[in-house]
Write a protein that holds these residues in place. Structure first.
Motif, PDB file in Angstrom:
ATOM      1  N   VAL A  11       0.649  -1.193  -0.058  1.00  0.00           N
ATOM      2  CA  VAL A  11       0.067   0.017  -0.014  1.00  0.00           C
ATOM      3  C   VAL A  11       0.884   1.122  -0.024  1.00  0.00           C
ATOM      4  N   SER A  12       0.556   2.213  -0.967  1.00  0.00           N
ATOM      5  CA  SER A  12       1.227   3.456  -0.879  1.00  0.00           C
ATOM      6  C   SER A  12       0.708   4.484   0.101  1.00  0.00           C
ATOM      7  N   TYR A  13       1.411   4.877   0.978  1.00  0.00           N
ATOM      8  CA  TYR A  13       0.535   5.995   1.752  1.00  0.00           C
ATOM      9  C   TYR A  13       1.942   7.056   2.408  1.00  0.00           C
ATOM     10  N   ASN A  14       1.476   8.105   2.255  1.00  0.00           N
ATOM     11  CA  ASN A  14       2.087   9.529   2.533  1.00  0.00           C
ATOM     12  C   ASN A  14       3.600   9.414   2.340  1.00  0.00           C
ATOM     13  N   GLY A  15       3.905   8.944   1.249  1.00  0.00           N
ATOM     14  CA  GLY A  15       5.233   9.104   0.564  1.00  0.00           C
ATOM     15  C   GLY A  15       5.929   7.803   0.887  1.00  0.00           C
ATOM     16  N   HIS A  16       5.321   6.877   1.330  1.00  0.00           N
ATOM     17  CA  HIS A  16       6.061   5.486   1.457  1.00  0.00           C
ATOM     18  C   HIS A  16       5.354   4.259   1.052  1.00  0.00           C
ATOM     19  N   LEU A  17       5.907   3.230   0.866  1.00  0.00           N
ATOM     20  CA  LEU A  17       5.332   1.753   0.155  1.00  0.00           C
ATOM     21  C   LEU A  17       5.441   1.159   1.322  1.00  0.00           C
ATOM     22  N   ILE A  18       4.326   0.547   2.058  1.00  0.00           N
ATOM     23  CA  ILE A  18       4.268  -0.698   3.147  1.00  0.00           C
ATOM     24  C   ILE A  18       4.052  -1.749   2.509  1.00  0.00           C
ATOM     25  N   LEU A  19       5.197  -2.457   3.159  1.00  0.00           N
ATOM     26  CA  LEU A  19       5.294  -3.875   2.427  1.00  0.00           C
ATOM     27  C   LEU A  19       5.160  -5.024   3.434  1.00  0.00           C
ATOM     28  N   PRO A  20       4.247  -5.764   3.441  1.00  0.00           N
ATOM     29  CA  PRO A  20       3.794  -6.539   4.574  1.00  0.00           C
ATOM     30  C   PRO A  20       4.723  -7.937   4.362  1.00  0.00           C
ATOM     31  N   PHE A  21       5.236  -8.784   5.226  1.00  0.00           N
ATOM     32  CA  PHE A  21       5.512 -10.132   5.070  1.00  0.00           C
ATOM     33  C   PHE A  21       5.138 -10.918   6.123  1.00  0.00           C
ATOM     34  N   LEU A  49      13.125   0.340   6.679  1.00  0.00           N
ATOM     35  CA  LEU A  49      13.155   0.261   8.096  1.00  0.00           C
ATOM     36  C   LEU A  49      12.028  -0.757   8.192  1.00  0.00           C
ATOM     37  N   GLU A  50      12.453  -1.857   9.105  1.00  0.00           N
ATOM     38  CA  GLU A  50      11.391  -2.983   9.454  1.00  0.00           C
ATOM     39  C   GLU A  50      10.724  -2.618  10.603  1.00  0.00           C
ATOM     40  N   ASN A  51       9.283  -2.444  10.411  1.00  0.00           N
ATOM     41  CA  ASN A  51       8.308  -2.442  11.551  1.00  0.00           C
ATOM     42  C   ASN A  51       8.658  -1.361  12.532  1.00  0.00           C
ATOM     43  N   PRO A  52       8.698  -0.084  12.355  1.00  0.00           N
ATOM     44  CA  PRO A  52       9.125   0.882  13.160  1.00  0.00           C
ATOM     45  C   PRO A  52       8.227   1.119  14.433  1.00  0.00           C
ATOM     46  N   SER A  57       0.770  -8.352  13.666  1.00  0.00           N
ATOM     47  CA  SER A  57      -0.865  -8.637  13.493  1.00  0.00           C
ATOM     48  C   SER A  57      -1.062 -10.154  12.729  1.00  0.00           C
ATOM     49  N   SER A  58      -2.054 -10.725  13.152  1.00  0.00           N
ATOM     50  CA  SER A  58      -2.479 -11.791  12.329  1.00  0.00           C
ATOM     51  C   SER A  58      -3.370 -11.483  11.137  1.00  0.00           C
ATOM     52  N   SER A  59      -3.286 -10.364  10.646  1.00  0.00           N
ATOM     53  CA  SER A  59      -4.056  -9.963   9.115  1.00  0.00           C
ATOM     54  C   SER A  59      -3.041  -8.775   8.663  1.00  0.00           C
ATOM     55  N   VAL A  60      -3.324  -8.919   7.436  1.00  0.00           N
ATOM     56  CA  VAL A  60      -2.437  -7.990   6.351  1.00  0.00           C
ATOM     57  C   VAL A  60      -3.001  -6.470   6.594  1.00  0.00           C
ATOM     58  N   GLU A  61      -4.543  -6.636   6.750  1.00  0.00           N
ATOM     59  CA  GLU A  61      -5.253  -5.378   6.646  1.00  0.00           C
ATOM     60  C   GLU A  61      -4.869  -4.689   8.019  1.00  0.00           C
ATOM     61  N   GLU A  62      -4.699  -5.294   9.241  1.00  0.00           N
ATOM     62  CA  GLU A  62      -4.315  -4.838  10.427  1.00  0.00           C
ATOM     63  C   GLU A  62      -2.938  -4.331  10.700  1.00  0.00           C
ATOM     64  N   ILE A  63      -2.155  -5.253   9.860  1.00  0.00           N
ATOM     65  CA  ILE A  63      -0.654  -4.618   9.744  1.00  0.00           C
ATOM     66  C   ILE A  63      -0.508  -3.317   8.832  1.00  0.00           C
ATOM     67  N   ILE A  64      -1.253  -3.395   8.072  1.00  0.00           N
ATOM     68  CA  ILE A  64      -1.302  -1.969   7.096  1.00  0.00           C
ATOM     69  C   ILE A  64      -1.772  -0.452   7.981  1.00  0.00           C
ATOM     70  N   LYS A  65      -2.785  -1.183   8.794  1.00  0.00           N
ATOM     71  CA  LYS A  65      -3.370  -0.095   9.610  1.00  0.00           C
ATOM     72  C   LYS A  65      -2.528   0.462  10.325  1.00  0.00           C
ATOM     73  N   VAL A  66      -1.628  -0.441  11.050  1.00  0.00           N
ATOM     74  CA  VAL A  66      -0.515  -0.221  12.242  1.00  0.00           C
ATOM     75  C   VAL A  66       0.376   0.714  11.484  1.00  0.00           C
ATOM     76  N   ALA A  67       0.849   0.455  10.306  1.00  0.00           N
ATOM     77  CA  ALA A  67       1.902   1.070   9.631  1.00  0.00           C
ATOM     78  C   ALA A  67       1.264   2.528   9.296  1.00  0.00           C
ATOM     79  N   LYS A  68       0.196   2.677   8.726  1.00  0.00           N
ATOM     80  CA  LYS A  68      -0.393   3.801   8.537  1.00  0.00           C
ATOM     81  C   LYS A  68      -0.742   4.999   9.573  1.00  0.00           C
ATOM     82  N   GLU A  69      -0.743   4.319  10.796  1.00  0.00           N
ATOM     83  CA  GLU A  69      -1.061   5.149  12.106  1.00  0.00           C
ATOM     84  C   GLU A  69       0.414   5.570  12.368  1.00  0.00           C
TER      85      GLU A  69
END
Length: 139
Positions: A11-21, A49-52, A57-69
């Motif tokens: 997901v692209s967000y605020n000048g960053h690309l969030i890459l789940p794994f 940077l990995e997971n600052p 999380s147990s879901s991709v959607e939730e980890i994306i939400k964490v990264a956005k916040e």
């Protein structure tokens, strides 16, 4: 070490690309983390940077939400345009195509490592760029 970034869920967000794994498997459930790419490359404080946020999380959607916040609270970038809008996943590789002064360039990241392996090549169109990359990956 990351087995594979889930580029197709990026997901692209605020000048960053969030890459789940997948960071771990617990009781046969995937546990997700994320890494960030910055449109400023090495000048961005969160580039590669990995997971600052330090939360998994147990879901991709939730980890994306964490990264956005986390980015909302801590980002050093005010994005003017979406550098990551033209991104593609091909054979588990991430390809980011961008245009500058009428010429096309690309970044190429393999499945499990965030090292840009793009060739220093200029293209006249996005299609030419993508075709050239696909030919190299299909060879």
């Amino acid at each position: 070490m990351v087995d594979r970034f889930i580029y197709e869920k990026s997901v692209s967000y605020n000048g960053h690309l969030i890459l789940p794994f997948i960071v771990a498997i617990v009781d046969r459930k995937d546990i997700y983390s994320y890494t960030l790419l910055s449109e400023l490359s090495h000048q961005g404080k969160f580039h590669k940077l990995e997971n600052p946020a330090g939360i998994c999380s147990s879901s991709v959607e939730e980890i994306i939400k964490v990264a956005k916040e986390h980015l909302d609270e801590n980002s050093d970038i005010v994005a003017q345009e979406d550098y990551f809008k033209c991104r593609y996943t091909y054979r588990d590789n991430l390809i980011i195509v961008y245009q500058e002064a009428g010429k096309y360039f690309y970044d190429h990241y393999p499945p499990g490592k965030l090292n840009n392996i793009a060739a220093p090549k200029i293209f006249l169109s996005e299609g030419d760029c993508l075709n050239w990359i696909k030919q190299g990956l299909d060879y």
